[in-house]
Design a protein around this motif. Structure first.
Motif, PDB file in Angstrom:
ATOM      1  N   VAL A 198      79.570  17.075  44.290  1.00 27.16           N
ATOM      2  CA  VAL A 198      78.844  17.214  45.798  1.00 27.16           C
ATOM      3  C   VAL A 198      78.634  16.064  46.174  1.00 27.16           C
ATOM      4  O   VAL A 198      78.958  15.828  47.609  1.00 27.16           O
ATOM      5  CB  VAL A 198      77.779  18.256  45.235  1.00 27.16           C
ATOM      6  CG1 VAL A 198      76.959  18.226  46.738  1.00 27.16           C
ATOM      7  CG2 VAL A 198      78.252  19.770  44.960  1.00 27.16           C
ATOM      8  N   ARG A 199      77.871  15.058  45.316  1.00 28.87           N
ATOM      9  CA  ARG A 199      77.437  13.919  45.820  1.00 28.87           C
ATOM     10  C   ARG A 199      78.571  13.009  46.431  1.00 28.87           C
ATOM     11  O   ARG A 199      78.443  12.480  47.600  1.00 28.87           O
ATOM     12  CB  ARG A 199      76.956  13.154  44.751  1.00 28.87           C
ATOM     13  CG  ARG A 199      75.381  13.481  44.212  1.00 28.87           C
ATOM     14  CD  ARG A 199      74.768  12.455  43.605  1.00 28.87           C
ATOM     15  NE  ARG A 199      75.385  12.087  42.269  1.00 28.87           N
ATOM     16  CZ  ARG A 199      74.978  12.638  41.165  1.00 28.87           C
ATOM     17  NH1 ARG A 199      74.051  13.686  41.203  1.00 28.87           N
ATOM     18  NH2 ARG A 199      75.727  12.189  40.010  1.00 28.87           N
ATOM     19  N   GLU A 200      79.739  13.023  45.708  1.00 23.21           N
ATOM     20  CA  GLU A 200      80.874  12.052  46.311  1.00 23.21           C
ATOM     21  C   GLU A 200      81.442  12.683  47.626  1.00 23.21           C
ATOM     22  O   GLU A 200      81.765  12.046  48.525  1.00 23.21           O
ATOM     23  CB  GLU A 200      81.890  12.265  45.111  1.00 23.21           C
ATOM     24  CG  GLU A 200      82.894  11.066  45.426  1.00 23.21           C
ATOM     25  CD  GLU A 200      82.232   9.604  45.060  1.00 23.21           C
ATOM     26  OE1 GLU A 200      82.812   8.640  45.271  1.00 23.21           O
ATOM     27  OE2 GLU A 200      81.160   9.646  44.852  1.00 23.21           O
ATOM     28  N   ALA A 201      81.528  14.020  47.592  1.00 22.62           N
ATOM     29  CA  ALA A 201      82.126  14.800  48.944  1.00 22.62           C
ATOM     30  C   ALA A 201      81.155  14.610  50.092  1.00 22.62           C
ATOM     31  O   ALA A 201      81.581  13.977  50.922  1.00 22.62           O
ATOM     32  CB  ALA A 201      82.282  16.206  48.495  1.00 22.62           C
ATOM     33  N   HIS A 202      79.766  14.588  49.839  1.00 21.17           N
ATOM     34  CA  HIS A 202      78.925  14.418  50.667  1.00 21.17           C
ATOM     35  C   HIS A 202      78.691  13.102  51.238  1.00 21.17           C
ATOM     36  O   HIS A 202      78.692  12.686  52.386  1.00 21.17           O
ATOM     37  CB  HIS A 202      77.524  14.984  50.418  1.00 21.17           C
ATOM     38  CG  HIS A 202      77.328  16.469  50.212  1.00 21.17           C
ATOM     39  ND1 HIS A 202      76.182  16.982  49.950  1.00 21.17           N
ATOM     40  CD2 HIS A 202      78.274  17.281  50.820  1.00 21.17           C
ATOM     41  CE1 HIS A 202      76.458  18.496  50.094  1.00 21.17           C
ATOM     42  NE2 HIS A 202      77.733  18.758  50.516  1.00 21.17           N
ATOM     43  N   ARG A 203      79.009  12.036  50.199  1.00 23.63           N
ATOM     44  CA  ARG A 203      79.090  10.565  50.557  1.00 23.63           C
ATOM     45  C   ARG A 203      79.963  10.254  51.693  1.00 23.63           C
ATOM     46  O   ARG A 203      79.651   9.339  52.461  1.00 23.63           O
ATOM     47  CB  ARG A 203      79.145   9.969  49.298  1.00 23.63           C
ATOM     48  CG  ARG A 203      78.783   8.239  49.637  1.00 23.63           C
ATOM     49  CD  ARG A 203      78.654   7.775  48.114  1.00 23.63           C
ATOM     50  NE  ARG A 203      80.082   7.586  47.393  1.00 23.63           N
ATOM     51  CZ  ARG A 203      80.641   6.420  47.420  1.00 23.63           C
ATOM     52  NH1 ARG A 203      80.463   5.471  48.334  1.00 23.63           N
ATOM     53  NH2 ARG A 203      81.770   6.357  46.627  1.00 23.63           N
ATOM     54  N   PHE A 204      80.993  10.934  51.625  1.00 29.77           N
ATOM     55  CA  PHE A 204      82.183  10.715  52.852  1.00 29.77           C
ATOM     56  C   PHE A 204      82.209  11.622  53.808  1.00 29.77           C
ATOM     57  O   PHE A 204      83.157  11.855  54.315  1.00 29.77           O
ATOM     58  CB  PHE A 204      83.408  10.774  51.673  1.00 29.77           C
ATOM     59  CG  PHE A 204      83.763   9.422  51.000  1.00 29.77           C
ATOM     60  CD1 PHE A 204      83.918   8.163  51.501  1.00 29.77           C
ATOM     61  CD2 PHE A 204      83.514   9.572  49.738  1.00 29.77           C
ATOM     62  CE1 PHE A 204      84.531   7.375  50.816  1.00 29.77           C
ATOM     63  CE2 PHE A 204      83.580   8.460  48.703  1.00 29.77           C
ATOM     64  CZ  PHE A 204      83.959   7.430  49.262  1.00 29.77           C
ATOM     65  N   GLY A 205      80.976  12.489  53.910  1.00 26.48           N
ATOM     66  CA  GLY A 205      81.068  13.110  55.049  1.00 26.48           C
ATOM     67  C   GLY A 205      81.876  14.651  54.942  1.00 26.48           C
ATOM     68  O   GLY A 205      82.283  15.379  55.819  1.00 26.48           O
ATOM     69  N   ARG A 206      82.262  15.192  53.765  1.00 26.93           N
ATOM     70  CA  ARG A 206      83.038  16.370  53.434  1.00 26.93           C
ATOM     71  C   ARG A 206      82.150  17.319  52.909  1.00 26.93           C
ATOM     72  O   ARG A 206      81.231  17.028  51.951  1.00 26.93           O
ATOM     73  CB  ARG A 206      84.314  16.048  52.647  1.00 26.93           C
ATOM     74  CG  ARG A 206      85.080  15.234  53.361  1.00 26.93           C
ATOM     75  CD  ARG A 206      85.757  15.611  54.394  1.00 26.93           C
ATOM     76  NE  ARG A 206      87.065  14.558  54.806  1.00 26.93           N
ATOM     77  CZ  ARG A 206      86.921  13.185  55.362  1.00 26.93           C
ATOM     78  NH1 ARG A 206      85.662  12.835  55.722  1.00 26.93           N
ATOM     79  NH2 ARG A 206      87.701  12.569  55.568  1.00 26.93           N
ATOM     80  N   LYS A 207      82.619  18.795  53.119  1.00 21.88           N
ATOM     81  CA  LYS A 207      81.928  19.749  52.637  1.00 21.88           C
ATOM     82  C   LYS A 207      82.510  20.168  51.228  1.00 21.88           C
ATOM     83  O   LYS A 207      83.766  19.819  50.983  1.00 21.88           O
ATOM     84  CB  LYS A 207      81.805  20.922  53.262  1.00 21.88           C
ATOM     85  CG  LYS A 207      80.916  20.585  54.637  1.00 21.88           C
ATOM     86  CD  LYS A 207      80.657  21.986  55.349  1.00 21.88           C
ATOM     87  CE  LYS A 207      79.616  21.759  56.454  1.00 21.88           C
ATOM     88  NZ  LYS A 207      79.503  22.935  57.353  1.00 21.88           N
ATOM     89  N   ALA A 208      81.974  20.689  50.290  1.00 21.28           N
ATOM     90  CA  ALA A 208      82.228  21.059  48.984  1.00 21.28           C
ATOM     91  C   ALA A 208      82.179  22.517  48.847  1.00 21.28           C
ATOM     92  O   ALA A 208      81.197  23.167  48.907  1.00 21.28           O
ATOM     93  CB  ALA A 208      81.591  20.290  47.825  1.00 21.28           C
ATOM     94  N   ALA A 209      83.071  23.234  48.487  1.00 20.86           N
ATOM     95  CA  ALA A 209      83.215  24.712  48.144  1.00 20.86           C
ATOM     96  C   ALA A 209      83.496  24.998  46.676  1.00 20.86           C
ATOM     97  O   ALA A 209      84.374  24.292  45.758  1.00 20.86           O
ATOM     98  CB  ALA A 209      84.403  25.457  49.001  1.00 20.86           C
TER      99      ALA A 209
END
Length: 411
Positions: A198-209
């Motif tokens: 989640v941290r890595e996805a959000h760091r690049f502005g992407r959502k995580a499912a």
């Protein structure tokens, strides 16, 4: 262009306009008003009338698996990828014709997701607007490692899962998908691994499912801060409240469980054959599973949970959005969002509430709620016209009269 139908559903759970029309210019909704008002204001615009029909936003499917099929020839090493890409292109054409103007690919192999997205954007194929996560992420031997060949990356430990996220982002992922539990065992990825994803996805502005089913796995995904929970078959009211507080969307995929249990003959298989195939695919090393899973009992428990709990979960205020989980069951034809809405109504929702799940709520989750998913002035003209009144009878969604994508008639 002016479109006129018997009624307009705005896409929220309350707004129904009678005797209204919409003016579409430059791919967007310019004005909503009476037919006489719009004809006076825009005398040069052609008028298309749809008597007996309802105009509403195009529907959105937040959970598909592009080109996931069990047909052996489609996995031939010589031409299998090409066959699956063409198969997926056909499915996307049919999906658009069914009034689904946007889809989110939650796991596909061989770069088919971004390839179809580019082909549609370049005008090579008619298709819904496509968002893709590329490959899902699971632990070694985890859920999806056998059932979605090539559609998942197996990763263990914080460094590996972080690398898997970056690999998907490198190749154009719009979002990140994780598979962390299934019906035959509980949590799979650790809390530290989920947090890192989640941290890595959000760091690049992407959502995580997160694909998560019940119990501890749901708690872990909520704690990690995933943006959506996929399936959530045994979600509790307390968990749904926590999801609402954290802005997490629930994509229940009610259809897929009903489809396997109730419509197996339409797949030209008996239900027992499907259950046997699922059992054979289920990984069962000693550390996870000592006995063969009872798939029939699992599916029955999921259906019972949906039917008993859906309304109370919805009433917590958690955002609920539609996803169908096709093609994972070789579902024939188009992405069946209309059928997902029908099952939601069977589970206790009102038709307008189910339609909001398929339009406004799904657009809000994608971060497009200010320009997609509703019939509003200034919004993109992704519009669906169906025969009848789905606000009164949800199955009217199945009878498509016309589809517009960004103001262009595609059906």
């Amino acid at each position: 262009m002016i479109l006129y139908a018997d009624r307009i559903l705005a896409g929220d759970r309350t707004t129904v306009w009678e005797d209204r029309a919409v003016c579409v210019q430059d791919g967007a909704i310019r004005q909503i008003g009476s037919l006489a008002q719009l004809q006076a204001a825009y005398p040069e615009e052609p008028v298309e009338t749809f008597p007996g029909c309802t105009l509403m936003p195009g529907m959105i499917d937040l959970h598909v698996h592009l080109a996931c099929t069990s047909e052996p020839d489609y996995h031939n090493p010589y031409n299998g990828v090409s066959l699956r890409a063409l198969y997926a292109a056909g499915r996307m054409r049919a999906t658009l014709a069914a009034g689904v103007t946007t889809v989110r690919d939650c796991g596909s192999a061989d770069g088919i997701g971004p390839a179809l997205k580019r082909a549609a954007a370049d005008g090579h194929i008619p298709a819904p607007r496509i968002f893709t996560c590329l490959q899902g992420i699971c632990m070694t031997g985890g859920h999806g490692s056998d059932a979605l060949p090539g559609g998942v990356i197996e990763a263990d430990g914080v460094d590996e899962v972080r690398r898997a996220v970056r690999r998907n982002l490198k190749h154009g992922a719009d979002c990140i998908k994780v598979l962390t539990s299934e019906g035959f065992r509980g949590e799979e990825l650790s809390q530290e691994e989920l947090n890192a994803i989640v941290r890595e996805a959000h760091r690049f502005g992407r959502k995580a499912a997160a694909h998560a089913g019940y119990g501890r796995s749901l708690d872990m995904c909520i704690e990690a801060g995933f943006d959506s929970i996929e399936h959530g078959t045994h979600l509790t009211v307390e968990q749904a409240r926590r999801m609402r507080e954290k802005g997490i969307t629930w994509v229940p995929t009610v259809l897929v469980f009903h489809y396997v249990r109730e419509n197996a003959e339409e797949q030209q298989e008996t239900e027992q054959a499907i259950l046997h195939r699922l059992q054979e695919k289920a990984p069962s090393p000693p550390r996870f599973l000592q006995e063969k899973p009872d798939v029939d009992a699992y599916l029955s428990s999921c259906l019972a949970a949906y039917r008993q709990n859906f309304r109370s979960l919805y009433d917590t205020g958690v955002r609920v959005a539609t996803g169908t989980d096709t093609d994972c069951t070789d579902f024939g034809g188009a992405s069946p969002v209309a059928l997902e809405c029908t099952y939601m109504v069977r589970c206790g929702l009102k038709p307008l509430e189910a339609i909001e799940c398929a339009t406004k709520n799904a657009a809000d989750h994608l971060g497009l709620g200010d320009r997609l998913g509703q019939v509003r002035e200034g919004y993109l003209a992704d519009l669906l016209l169906v025969k009848g009144d789905p606000a009164g009878e949800i199955t009217a969604l199945w009878d498509v009269a016309a589809v517009y994508q960004a103001g262009r008639r595609v059906v």
